[in-house]
Structure formats: C-alpha cells, structure tokens
Design a protein around this motif. Structure first.
Motif, PDB file in Angstrom:
ATOM      1  N   VAL A 185       0.842  -1.202   0.000  1.00  0.00           N
ATOM      2  CA  VAL A 185       0.000   0.000   0.000  1.00  0.00           C
ATOM      3  C   VAL A 185       0.878   1.252   0.000  1.00  0.00           C
ATOM      4  N   SER A 186       1.937   1.231   0.804  1.00  0.00           N
ATOM      5  CA  SER A 186       2.796   2.423   0.835  1.00  0.00           C
ATOM      6  C   SER A 186       3.589   2.566  -0.466  1.00  0.00           C
ATOM      7  N   ARG A 187       3.936   1.457  -1.075  1.00  0.00           N
ATOM      8  CA  ARG A 187       4.590   1.569  -2.392  1.00  0.00           C
ATOM      9  C   ARG A 187       3.608   2.182  -3.396  1.00  0.00           C
ATOM     10  N   GLY A 188       2.356   1.741  -3.310  1.00  0.00           N
ATOM     11  CA  GLY A 188       1.332   2.315  -4.188  1.00  0.00           C
ATOM     12  C   GLY A 188       1.171   3.807  -3.945  1.00  0.00           C
ATOM     13  N   PRO A 247       4.101  -1.081 -12.648  1.00  0.00           N
ATOM     14  CA  PRO A 247       3.861  -2.398 -12.042  1.00  0.00           C
ATOM     15  C   PRO A 247       5.127  -3.036 -11.475  1.00  0.00           C
ATOM     16  N   ALA A 248       6.277  -2.788 -12.116  1.00  0.00           N
ATOM     17  CA  ALA A 248       7.524  -3.370 -11.596  1.00  0.00           C
ATOM     18  C   ALA A 248       7.788  -2.868 -10.177  1.00  0.00           C
ATOM     19  N   LEU A 249       7.598  -1.573  -9.968  1.00  0.00           N
ATOM     20  CA  LEU A 249       7.879  -1.000  -8.645  1.00  0.00           C
ATOM     21  C   LEU A 249       6.808  -1.391  -7.635  1.00  0.00           C
ATOM     22  N   LEU A 250       5.554  -1.419  -8.069  1.00  0.00           N
ATOM     23  CA  LEU A 250       4.500  -1.783  -7.112  1.00  0.00           C
ATOM     24  C   LEU A 250       4.798  -3.137  -6.471  1.00  0.00           C
ATOM     25  N   CYS A 251       5.278  -4.064  -7.295  1.00  0.00           N
ATOM     26  CA  CYS A 251       5.484  -5.433  -6.806  1.00  0.00           C
ATOM     27  C   CYS A 251       6.731  -5.564  -5.926  1.00  0.00           C
ATOM     28  N   ALA A 302      -1.248   2.129  -8.851  1.00  0.00           N
ATOM     29  CA  ALA A 302      -1.196   2.553  -7.450  1.00  0.00           C
ATOM     30  C   ALA A 302      -2.372   1.954  -6.684  1.00  0.00           C
ATOM     31  N   GLY A 303      -3.546   1.954  -7.297  1.00  0.00           N
ATOM     32  CA  GLY A 303      -4.741   1.385  -6.656  1.00  0.00           C
ATOM     33  C   GLY A 303      -4.619  -0.109  -6.424  1.00  0.00           C
ATOM     34  N   GLU A 304      -3.842  -0.772  -7.282  1.00  0.00           N
ATOM     35  CA  GLU A 304      -3.649  -2.215  -7.114  1.00  0.00           C
ATOM     36  C   GLU A 304      -2.924  -2.540  -5.804  1.00  0.00           C
ATOM     37  N   ALA A 319      -2.175   8.830 -20.853  1.00  0.00           N
ATOM     38  CA  ALA A 319      -2.282   7.373 -20.697  1.00  0.00           C
ATOM     39  C   ALA A 319      -1.255   6.865 -19.687  1.00  0.00           C
ATOM     40  N   ALA A 320      -0.077   7.484 -19.685  1.00  0.00           N
ATOM     41  CA  ALA A 320       0.952   7.090 -18.707  1.00  0.00           C
ATOM     42  C   ALA A 320       0.483   7.428 -17.283  1.00  0.00           C
ATOM     43  N   VAL A 321      -0.151   8.576 -17.122  1.00  0.00           N
ATOM     44  CA  VAL A 321      -0.695   8.967 -15.810  1.00  0.00           C
ATOM     45  C   VAL A 321      -1.747   7.942 -15.368  1.00  0.00           C
ATOM     46  N   GLU A 322      -2.642   7.593 -16.291  1.00  0.00           N
ATOM     47  CA  GLU A 322      -3.712   6.646 -15.951  1.00  0.00           C
ATOM     48  C   GLU A 322      -3.142   5.289 -15.547  1.00  0.00           C
ATOM     49  N   MET A 323      -2.075   4.875 -16.213  1.00  0.00           N
ATOM     50  CA  MET A 323      -1.457   3.602 -15.832  1.00  0.00           C
ATOM     51  C   MET A 323      -0.934   3.690 -14.398  1.00  0.00           C
TER      52      MET A 323
END
Ligand code: NAD
Length: 490
Positions: free
Chosen positions: A69-72, A168-172, A119-121, A110-114
């Motif tokens: 969550v904090s990474r997000g 996604p790489a950083l979120l994980c 982040a929500g994931e 589109a990059a912002v939306e990604m």
C-alpha cells in the motif's frame, strides 16, 4: 521542482544521481521532424549497466520490506507529479518523436492513468485463501517481488512505454534498471526526474541510455537481473529469450504484429474506412497493434477501396495538431520501409497510393513517409508477413468469412485483430476463432486501457500480458503458504 527544460546532454540516472557514461561516450539524438541534432545522450556499455544493477540490488530489499500500500502511495504521487507536468513532458515527447502535441498529450495522459491504476492495485494485492485436505491446516497465496528487473522498451509511444513497465515493476517490490529506447531518451529522463522529486527512494528506478547491443545486451546477460521485460521487435525478442533462457531468468516479451482488419459485406463501410485509416496510419503506423493487413469481402471490395482511397487522399502528414500523423522515428526506419516497398513493387505488388518519402516545405530533413496502401500481394509474400512499423497497409480481396479468417491466420504474429460486421453471429464466431491476444468488433486494431491485459500469441509474445491486474503476474512470484494449527494446544 524538477527542471524539465531541454538539456544539451542526457546522462544515465543511477542511484538517484545523473552521471555520464563511464567511458565518457555519447551519441547524437536527432529530431525526426527535421533531422537536426537535438541533444547528446550517454552511450552506455556493460560497466554502466553493472553499476546500475548494483544500485538496484542495494535498494531493493528495503523497498520490498515496505507495505505494498505504501509503495502504491509513492507511485500515486509519481502519477500525480506526471499529471502536473503533463504539458512539459508532452513537449519533450514531441521533440523526440515528431508527433503532434495533441497525440503526445494523450500518450502522457495514458501514462498517468497507468500510474493511477497500478497505485490502486496496492490495495487489491489479492492472493487466495483456501482449504486443505489435511485437518487443522489452511493454505493461502501471497505475491513476492522478483528482485532486480531489467526493462527494455521501444520508442513508439515512449512515455507510455516507460509507465507500462515501471509502475507495475515498482508496485510489486522490485528495483528496476530501464534501458531507454535510444531514439527517445527524453521521456525516460523526465520520468526519472519526476519520480525522484515525488519521493521514489534512490536506486529503485535506474535509467541507462544507449544502443541495444551495447547497453541492452549486458542487462539481458547480467546474472544479477532476475527478470527481463522487453517491448520491441520479434528478432530482438528471440535473442533475449535465448540469452536470458540460458540462465533460466524470467522473460516477458511484447513483440511485433501484422494485424488484420476484416471488412465483411455487411459492414458499415464509412466506419470501416475510418477504423482502417486510424489503424494503418495513426502514430505513423508505429504501433505493434497497427492494422497493416486490410482484408475485404469481394462483394464490397471496389466500393470500400474507392472510399478508402478518397479518405487517404485527405490524410494530412505533419507535426501539427490538425495533422493525422508525423514522421517515423529515424532515418534507418524510413529507408528500410522504402526498400521494402520497392522490393514488393518489383515482385508485382501495386502501390495504390504513397510508397515514397515526402519532401518539400515542412518535410525536408524529416523522416516522413506518405500514407501507403498496397494491393495484389500474395498472402505469403514477404510484404504480407513482415512487420514494417510504419504507415503502410496492404489490401486483400476474399470471397467470404472462412477465407478472411484463413488469410488473417497466414501470419507469424497473433497480437490484435478486428472485424467489421453487423452480424452478431459473424462477430462472435470471429472472437471465438481468431488467434490473437486482442479481438475487436467494429473498431480499430489498436487501443488499450490500463485495467485490461494486452499481449499476443505466436511471434507476438511469450504468453505474458502487460497492463491490467495481469501485469502483476509478470513482476511478482507466487508463494504458497501452509499454516498448521493444533486445537489441542489452545
Ligand atoms: P527493437 O527491437 O529494435 O528495439 C527495442 C529496444 O530493444 C530498444 O531499446 C533497443 O535498444 C533494444 N535492443 C535492441 N537490440 C538489443 C539487444 N541485442 N539486446 C538488448 N536490447 C536490445 O524494436 P524497435 O524497432 O525499436 O521497436 C519496434 C518494435 O517494437 C516493433 O516490432 C513493434 O511491434 C514492437 N512493439 C511491441 C509492443 C507490444 O506491446 N507488443 C509495443 C510497442 C512496440
């Protein structure tokens, strides 16, 4: 605030600092719209990659130890930072690609939306909780980071390409080394600066600039890189699969396409013409999902062809917002397309329109190819099977649905496909039978959304999907957890 004014030299971004290539080498980045030198870029080699990978290795454990969550939360800050600087970033994309500001803004959006989606994931980082056959035992699954990930991207939609992999790489919980596309160093540079300003700790996103064989290959071959996620050509993807496969590293490949757009005899022809023009020519045809094969039922072939040619005659090529598309990314790309068209012409293929470089006011020095439509190519001809990655599409005439589907499948690729029909029966049969990662009814062959998976079959990829929740499967590993308990010990 991070300075995003055009630098004269783009350095590597390693451990939060901008440093030149260790051997001091540079290369010139030219403007696709007029060929002039825009700036110098660090020309990295194996040593630069080694230092970047070491920085990532060093930073990754603490990041993996933070909650997802904090990474997000950090990633949301970066997405919002990108949104705040959208216009400035879009102007850099315009400079490095030659596309219109309108298109560059859309791509940056589109990059912002990604970023927002990923982040929500962080709050939906679900595993499974399930039963066990054994009494007093439960089981559940959790996602683990992969470790250090090597990201290699193409130049076609540069800021979106960065976002699709980095978020996604950083979120994980991974740390990343991004090998920016040599033709689009500015967007990767700006993204890294914004990320640093928005609170991403040093070492988690390292950007190395340079050419594929000099800076990309050492990343692929580094034993300290746990995953290679690559977007680019099938030829390079094949090398990466072999090189990374030799050490059994995880590999995600998003590769080329030669995507069919089928126009049936019951199609809304105006709609099909519009979808064909957008699929074939938008972004100068530099889309893996471009519609480069237009397959038309013979009952409407002549009518469709006439309307399409009339529409293409109104296509405007240039770098302004009211133009339909701009230059291709570099001179070599332009030359190879012109050579492919010439070779096809010698083989008896008819050039219905276009087929050559545009010159004259507004075009001189730039890498502009006229919108090109070809006809009379055999389905197994080189021009029918080779991705050109430019504003070139081939028209084919077929008897019926079965022949259209069979022709659509005469391709080494399986990325996207579209059909134009008002018949629900045809549409659903197409969706069921077409071999592709994306199937579209009554629309263009391209267009993706951040919450939906994207990727292809056969020579278009190796089965992974980017974007959507499915992207998390690329950048994480599953761990199955068994928990035994003893009610007698309560
Ligand atoms: P490319 O394969 O030549 O280059 C892509 C990236 O790979 C660049 O950063 C390049 O420097 C790097 N590279 C080149 N050789 C390398 C090597 N030996 N080792 C490591 N890295 C290397 O592709 P391109 O012409 O720049 O891009 C166009 C291709 O990308 C098309 O085939 C297009 O379909 C594909 N693409 C696919 C998707 C998708 O999602 N499927 C999206 C965009 C583009």
């Amino acid at each position: 605030m991070a300075d995003l004014s055009l630098p004269s030299l783009i350095c590597n971004f390693i451990d939060g600092r901008e440093i030149p290539a260790s051997a001091g080498e540079r290369f010139e980045k030219r403007s696709p719209s007029d060929g002039r030198v825009l700036l110098q870029v660090a020309r990295s080699r194996a040593e630069d990659v080694r230092v970047a990978v070491a920085a990532a290795q060093n930073a990754q454990p603490a990041w993996a130890g933070a909650t997802v969550v904090s990474r997000g939360d950090v990633l949301r800050s970066i997405a919002l930072g990108l949104r705040d600087r959208l216009d400035e970033v879009a102007r850099l994309v315009v400079l490095e690609t030659g596309k219109s500001l309108k298109d560059a803004r859309a791509e940056t959006g589109a990059a912002v939306e990604m970023g927002m989606f990923v982040a929500g994931e962080g709050r939906r980082y679900y595993g499974r909780t399930t039963t066990s056959a054994v009494p007093h035992k439960t089981a559940h699954t959790i996602r683990q980071p992969v470790g250090v990930v090597g990201l290699i991207i193409a130049a076609n939609t540069p800021i979106a390409n960065v976002a699709w992999k980095v978020f996604p790489a950083l979120l994980c919980g991974n740390a990343a080394v991004l090998k920016a596309a040599e033709d689009t160093p500015l967007s990767a540079w700006a993204f890294a600066r914004i990320a640093r300003e928005c609170g991403l700790p040093p070492g988690l996103l390292n950007v190395v600039h340079g050419f594929g064989e000099e800076a990309g290959a050492p990343l692929v071959e580094s034993v300290d890189v746990d995953l290679i996620s690559f977007t680019g050509s099938t030829a390079v993807g094949r090398y990466i699969a072999q090189a990374a496969g030799a050490r059994l590293a995880k590999v995600c490949l998003e590769l080329g396409g030669k995507n069919p757009l089928i126009v049936c005899d019951d199609a809304d022809l105006d709609r099909a013409v519009e979808a064909s023009v957008l699929s074939a020519f938008s972004n100068a045809g530099q889309r893996c999902a471009a519609g480069s094969r237009i397959i038309v039922f013979e009952a409407v072939y002549q009518e469709f062809r006439d309307r399409l040619l009339a529409r293409v005659a109104r296509v405007r090529v240039g770098c302004e917002d009211d133009d339909d598309f701009g230059p291709v990314i570099n001179a070599a790309q332009l030359d190879s397309m012109c050579a492919a068209i010439e070779a096809a012409r010698r083989d008896g293929v008819t050039v219905l329109t276009g087929g050559s470089r545009l010159t004259g006011p507004g075009y001189d020095g730039g890498y502009f190819l006229a919108p090109t439509l070809l006809e009379n190519a055999a389905p197994d001809a080189t021009i029918s099977r080779t991705e050109l990655f430019g504003p070139v599409s081939v028209l084919y005439r077929v008897r019926d649905f079965e022949e259209a589907l069979s022709l659509a499948h005469q391709s080494p690729y399986g990325l996207t496909a579209s059909i134009h029909t008002v018949s629900v029966h045809r549409a659903m049969t197409f969706v069921a039978r077409i071999r592709s990662g994306v199937a579209v009814v009554n629309g263009a062959t391209y267009g993706s959304e951040p919450h939906l998976p994207f990727g292809g079959l056969d020579e278009s990829g190796t089965g992974w999907r980017e974007a959507g929740t499915e992207a998390l499967d690329v950048y994480s590993e599953w761990k199955t957890v068994y928990l035994n308990f003893d009610p007698g010990a309560v």
